[in-house]
Write an enzyme that holds these catalytic residues in place. Structure first.
Site, PDB file in Angstrom:
ATOM      1  N   TRP A 115      32.841  13.312 -15.811  1.00  0.00           N
ATOM      2  CA  TRP A 115      32.940  12.496 -14.710  1.00  0.00           C
ATOM      3  C   TRP A 115      34.006  11.413 -15.145  1.00  0.00           C
ATOM      4  O   TRP A 115      34.057  11.455 -16.291  1.00  0.00           O
ATOM      5  CB  TRP A 115      31.795  11.904 -13.831  1.00  0.00           C
ATOM      6  N   ASP A 165      38.537   2.324 -11.115  1.00  0.00           N
ATOM      7  CA  ASP A 165      38.261   1.810  -9.854  1.00  0.00           C
ATOM      8  C   ASP A 165      37.049   2.358  -9.115  1.00  0.00           C
ATOM      9  O   ASP A 165      36.434   3.133  -9.414  1.00  0.00           O
ATOM     10  CB  ASP A 165      39.346   1.274  -9.063  1.00  0.00           C
ATOM     11  N   GLU A 168      37.171   5.822  -8.733  1.00  0.00           N
ATOM     12  CA  GLU A 168      37.360   6.596 -10.097  1.00  0.00           C
ATOM     13  C   GLU A 168      38.787   6.992 -10.338  1.00  0.00           C
ATOM     14  O   GLU A 168      38.788   8.172 -10.788  1.00  0.00           O
ATOM     15  CB  GLU A 168      36.378   7.640  -9.586  1.00  0.00           C
ATOM     16  N   GLU A 322      31.801  10.840   4.613  1.00  0.00           N
ATOM     17  CA  GLU A 322      32.507   9.707   3.559  1.00  0.00           C
ATOM     18  C   GLU A 322      33.990   9.459   4.288  1.00  0.00           C
ATOM     19  O   GLU A 322      34.431   8.423   4.009  1.00  0.00           O
ATOM     20  CB  GLU A 322      32.777  10.721   2.148  1.00  0.00           C
TER      21      GLU A 322
END
Ligand code: BGC
Length: 384
Positions: A115, A165, A168, A322
């Protein structure tokens, strides 16, 4: 954007039910129970804003359980955090992959999936949300003292570093919304700290304010990152709910004007110009952040318009995605992401949280609207 068939109150009740039902026994809030790339993880960023909404909605126990989870994640890593702090103080800041991750498994582990992990904003946001929660419900931060102190030391040692940020991305930059999350969190807990820590926190918050003033502005508004001329939807949060910059100041108003002009299309807010993630659609949670900021600046009509758009983004079942795909910046990239990760994360708990938060702030919802017909509230009720 199709007009939703779900009315506002039903959506609000579905939202709080979803948040409570999805909270894990450990206290974590999953980002999205079904989305392939998020399944099994809880983010400090999403979770802190979800807890803030649960707290504002009257579900103090749920919010406290999330902060308990944050605290155990942090205290389990006390030695590692102390090492990061002492290495940083000695002028040897650890490599990004040795810093704390952005998300954890529900059991509090680091997880095994790759990630974009080094992100500092969530550590500030949990401090801010926990303090707001304690003030709102007349509680003390004492039960989280060790974790708060570890977080403070970590952020004081690291706030100047570039990191990923909110989205990501762009790990080589220092992002203004990240700085504001850290600043708001440190500022919120300052009064709770011992003299030595409070002095260091005050210096860090002053430093954050100075660096934003010197390098984080462009054309009279907040910039996406230090030295950038662009804006980002996350900057609305700096104005509200974080309140790190007053929404009704000249800087706040100019930032609002620019966010409106660049990122708001009919009430749906894009993350930033050039976004290609799932085609670069509009994010209900960002409409709500912008609505909170407009409300804080005194423009209720603008806040209502943004809220209406977010409500209309719900599926007929009342789930909020989302992002909505009705206005895409890069339509050609949508399929790429669907092939990679499946369809857009739906439901996203953070979207539900922000709709609740703005509905409550607007006074269109009250905690009572959310308790009357919400069976899931019963076992969680604080008055019991
Ligand atoms: C977003 C993050 C968010 C994460 C989980 C990512 O796609 O960029 O802001 O924390 O999803 O919801």
């Amino acid at each position: 954007m199709p007009v939703t068939t779900v009315d506002e109150r039903t959506l609000a009740q579905h939202s709080i039910r979803l948040i409570l039902a999805q909270q894990t026994p450990e206290g974590a809030y999953p980002a999205s129970p079904t989305f392939s790339a998020y399944r099994g993880y809880s983010w400090f960023r999403d979770g802190a804003f979800i807890a803030d909404a649960a707290s504002a909605a009257g579900y103090a126990t749920s919010a406290s359980r999330f902060f308990d989870w944050c605290a155990s994640v942090l205290t389990d890593r006390a030695e590692h955090i102390q090492w990061i702090v002492s290495e940083s103080d000695a002028g040897r800041p650890p490599a990004p992959q040795l810093m704390l991750p952005a998300r954890f498994t529900f059991a509090g582990g680091d997880g095994t999936d790759e990630w974009w992990d080094f992100q500092l904003d969530g550590y500030g946001t949990w401090l801010w949300a926990a303090t707001m929660h304690a003030q709102r419900h007349g509680e003390s931060l004492e039960r989280w003292r060790t974790a708060v102190e570890l977080t403070v030391d970590y952020l004081v040692a690291s706030w100047q570093r570039p990191c990923y940020d909110w989205w990501e991305e762009h790990q080589d930059h220092v992002h203004v919304s990240t700085l504001a999350c850290i600043g708001a969190g440190l500022d919120a807990v300052a009064a709770f700290l011992d003299d030595d820590r409070r002095e260091r926190v005050t210096a860090a918050v002053d430093g954050i304010r100075a660096v934003i003033a010197e390098r984080g502005l462009t054309d009279g508004h907040l910039a996406k990152w230090l030295g950038s001329t662009a804006v980002d939807g996350s900057l609305a949060a700096v104005l509200a709910p974080l309140g790190f910059i007053p929404a009704d100041s000249a800087l706040g108003r100019q930032t609002l004007d620019t966010l409106d002009a660049h990122l708001d299309v009919d009430g749906g807010v894009h993350r930033y110009l050039g976004d290609t993630f799932f085609g670069g659609g509009q994010w209900p949670l960002l409409s709500c952040f912008l609505g909170l900021a407009h409300l804080a600046a005194g423009d209720r009509a603008a806040a209502e318009r943004l809220y209406e758009w977010a409500l209309a983004a719900a599926t007929p079942d009342g789930d909020l995605p989302e992002q909505a795909g009705s206005h895409l910046i890069a339509p050609g990239m949508r399929q790429h992401w669907i092939d990679k990760w499946g369809t857009v994360a739906t439901p996203l708990l953070w979207s539900h949280a922000m709709v609740l938060r703005l509905g409550l702030e607007l006074g269109r919802l009250t905690p009572d609207d959310l308790s009357a017909t919400t069976p899931a509230r019963t076992p969680q009720k604080d008055s019991e």
